[in-house]
Design an enzyme around this catalytic site. Structure first.
Site, PDB file in Angstrom:
ATOM      1  N   GLU A 136     -48.489 118.270 -21.193  1.00 34.64           N
ATOM      2  CA  GLU A 136     -48.532 116.882 -21.030  1.00 34.64           C
ATOM      3  C   GLU A 136     -47.962 116.596 -19.696  1.00 34.64           C
ATOM      4  OE1 GLU A 136     -46.124 114.774 -23.412  1.00 34.64           O
ATOM      5  OE2 GLU A 136     -47.333 115.555 -25.250  1.00 34.64           O
ATOM      6  N   GLU A 193     -42.937 118.031 -28.942  1.00 33.05           N
ATOM      7  CA  GLU A 193     -41.984 118.147 -28.228  1.00 33.05           C
ATOM      8  C   GLU A 193     -40.607 117.762 -29.514  1.00 33.05           C
ATOM      9  OE1 GLU A 193     -41.650 114.023 -26.283  1.00 33.05           O
ATOM     10  OE2 GLU A 193     -42.415 115.543 -24.735  1.00 33.05           O
TER      11      GLU A 193
HETATM   12  C1  BGP Z   1     -44.551 112.388 -24.450  1.00 29.74           C
HETATM   13  C2  BGP Z   1     -44.586 111.951 -26.069  1.00 29.74           C
HETATM   14  C3  BGP Z   1     -46.634 112.001 -25.187  1.00 29.74           C
HETATM   15  C4  BGP Z   1     -46.281 110.917 -24.187  1.00 29.74           C
HETATM   16  C5  BGP Z   1     -45.492 110.894 -23.720  1.00 29.74           C
HETATM   17  C6  BGP Z   1     -45.442 109.265 -21.864  1.00 29.74           C
HETATM   18  O1  BGP Z   1     -42.724 112.092 -24.666  1.00 29.74           O
HETATM   19  O2  BGP Z   1     -45.115 114.033 -26.214  1.00 29.74           O
HETATM   20  O3  BGP Z   1     -47.015 111.748 -27.198  1.00 29.74           O
HETATM   21  O4  BGP Z   1     -46.123 109.315 -24.849  1.00 29.74           O
HETATM   22  O5  BGP Z   1     -44.222 111.758 -23.448  1.00 29.74           O
HETATM   23  O6  BGP Z   1     -44.021 108.659 -22.327  1.00 29.74           O
HETATM   24  P1  BGP Z   1     -44.656 107.445 -22.800  1.00 29.74           P
HETATM   25  O7  BGP Z   1     -45.571 107.061 -23.812  1.00 29.74           O
HETATM   26  O8  BGP Z   1     -43.680 106.980 -23.718  1.00 29.74           O
HETATM   27  O9  BGP Z   1     -45.122 106.771 -21.467  1.00 29.74           O
END
Ligand code: BGP
Length: 482
Positions: free
Chosen positions: A381, A188
């Protein structure tokens, strides 16, 4: 028609949220190690929650109450990865996305030679994955630049970090390139604008005059570094592929009022900026104009334009969790979003953390990206964070998670049926993991439950949720049986 043969199914993890062993095996501190768990932080405050000062970092590093720093512990993947990989293989995974912690190979980021204990860990991890028929997809930078670089010169704001990243990446390609043929430079990469410290190691927000200038300076250095290591990979391993990664935040206008539509268009332009550079090979003129209008100047140096132009990525990957709704009207009700704020969409349900659930938005995103770039896509993701309950018999019934994935897979397959070249899918996360934004594990994503609470109490035992068996069936049918 359905998904093509060879479509890759699996999941995604990040070193800083899974490995733990933060001070073991020669690993140096990373910016993620100061992420403190603060119960009941309003999701709208997470971005602020992730900002640090030299003082707050010193205090965090002096604090040895590890229960308050969940990312230092992760889910102990560093010691339990063989068990976890076996569970992923039991689900039928053909791909697993993981990241390499830069500071596990180069503890301060500046060593001339890598930490061999760190190399040995990843060598065994990738070897075990291959033994199980799981193809590694490896992220070089996933929210964990070495803390030493942040403290020294705000990490990515300093152009010298590019050469250090090149050294780290060369080590990864030379030592793991025979096991890993799918790479991702920055997780990201657009995220640096939302969380400068986590992504870019930026502490002094005035270092370049303004925080926005600091972010775009750091982002440009990441673009240059990404193109440079793409070139390096192709020279070392011509058949291997480098991808870029976008936080896909497809945005709808709150009304058909032309001002709302124009505001949404401007927002999407900046959303696509990173992929325009990494996949298209150049900054779009209108995006540069928009930045210059805000006093932001991209610090080009000789050779940057040609490097970006000549070394675009081979595929485009993205995370997809939600869609946003944009309005220029101040009275529009803002949803308690996570680190991104948007207007509540009345047609969409939200998770407890305010993330709006939109399966059709995934199809829209896939088609938009493929229309725009015509390059192979990879969903690296996608998932739903929810509080799961353990029954007296030790079961976890998670029909809500099955419904979430079923609806998203149906739309994903519709996009492929329309002609989108989608190479694979990795859920976030296949096993409960430490949340990046909130440092909670209670925001559970996994098909596999981990017996651990937000303060680290628990046995760490892994349990298969109902969705584990459902996902195994989906993979076995290549998406035909949802
Ligand atoms: C994305 C990240 C991941 C993961 C995901 C879920 O932005 O790349 O690493 O964290 O978000 O978000 P969170 O973990 O804040 O619930």
């Amino acid at each position: 028609m359905g998904l093509p043969d060879g479509f890759l199914w699996g999941g995604a993890l990040a070193a800083n949220q899974a490995e733990g062993a933060w001070n073991e095996g020669g690993r140096g501190p990373a910016v993620s190690d100061v992420a403190k768990y603060r119960p009941n932080v309003d999701p709208r405050e997470y971005a602020v929650h992730h900002r640090h000062t030299l003082e707050s970092i010193a205090a965090a590093m002096a604090d040895d109450d590890i229960s308050l720093y969940p990312k230092r512990r992760g889910i102990d993947f560093y010691h339990r990865y063989r068990e976890d990989l076996a569970l992923f293989a039991e689900m039928g995974f053909t791909v697993l996305r993981v990241s390499i912690a830069w500071s596990r190979l180069y503890p301060t980021g500046e060593e001339l030679e890598p930490n061999e204990e760190g190399v040995a860990f990843y060598l065994d991890l990738f070897t075990e994955m291959r033994r199980l028929g799981i193809r590694p997809l490896v992220t070089l930078s996933h929210y964990d630049p070495p803390l030493a670089l942040a403290l020294k010169n705000n990490a990515w704001v300093d152009r010298g970090t590019i050469a250090l990243f090149e050294r780290f990446s060369r080590t990864c390609f030379e030592r793991f390139g025979h096991l890993v043929d799918l790479w991702l430079s920055f997780n990201e990469i657009d995220g640096i604008i939302r969380h400068p410290f986590t992504s870019g190691g930026i502490i002094d927000e005035t270092v370049e005059g303004s925080l926005e200038q600091a972010c775009y300076t750091a982002l440009h250095h990441q673009f240059v570094a990404s193109a440079s290591v793409t070139k390096m990979l192709h020279e070392l391993w011509p058949a291997s592929e480098m991808g870029c990664m976008l936080t896909m935040l497809t945005t709808y206008p709150n009304t058909c009022h032309p001002d709302d539509v124009a505001a949404t268009q401007a927002k999407e332009r900046m959303l696509y900026l990173c992929t325009d550079v990494q996949a298209g090979g150049a900054y779009p003129r209108l995006a540069l104009n928009a930045l210059e209008a805000r006093g932001v100047v991209i610090p080009f140096e000789d050779g940057d334009v040609e490097l970006l132009r000549d070394h675009p990525v081979d595929y485009i990957s993205f995370s997809y969790y939600m869609t946003l709704t944009e309005s220029v009207r101040p009275d529009a009700e803002r949803t308690p979003g996570n680190t991104v704020l948007g207007v509540k969409n009345p047609f969409l349900a939200s998770s407890e953390w305010g993330w709006q659930i939109d399966p059709v938005g995934l199809r829209i995103s896939l088609i938009d990206l493929y229309d725009r770039y015509g390059k192979p896509l990879f969903i690296v993701e996608n998932g739903l964070g929810m509080r799961d309950e353990l029954t007296d018999e030790g079961r976890i019934h998670d029909p809500y998670r099955i419904d979430y994935f079923r609806s998203h897979f149906a739309e994903m397959i519709r996009a492929v049926d329309e002609g989108v070249d989608l190479r694979g899918y990795a859920s976030w996360a296949p096993i409960d993991i430490i949340s990046a934004s909130s440092s909670q594990i209670s925001k559970r994503y996994g098909f596999i439950h981990v017996d651990q609470d937000d303060l680290g109490n628990g046995t760490g035992e892994r349990r298969r949720k109902d969705s584990f068996f459902w996902y195994r069936k989906v993979i076995a049918s290549n998406g035909a049986d949802l």
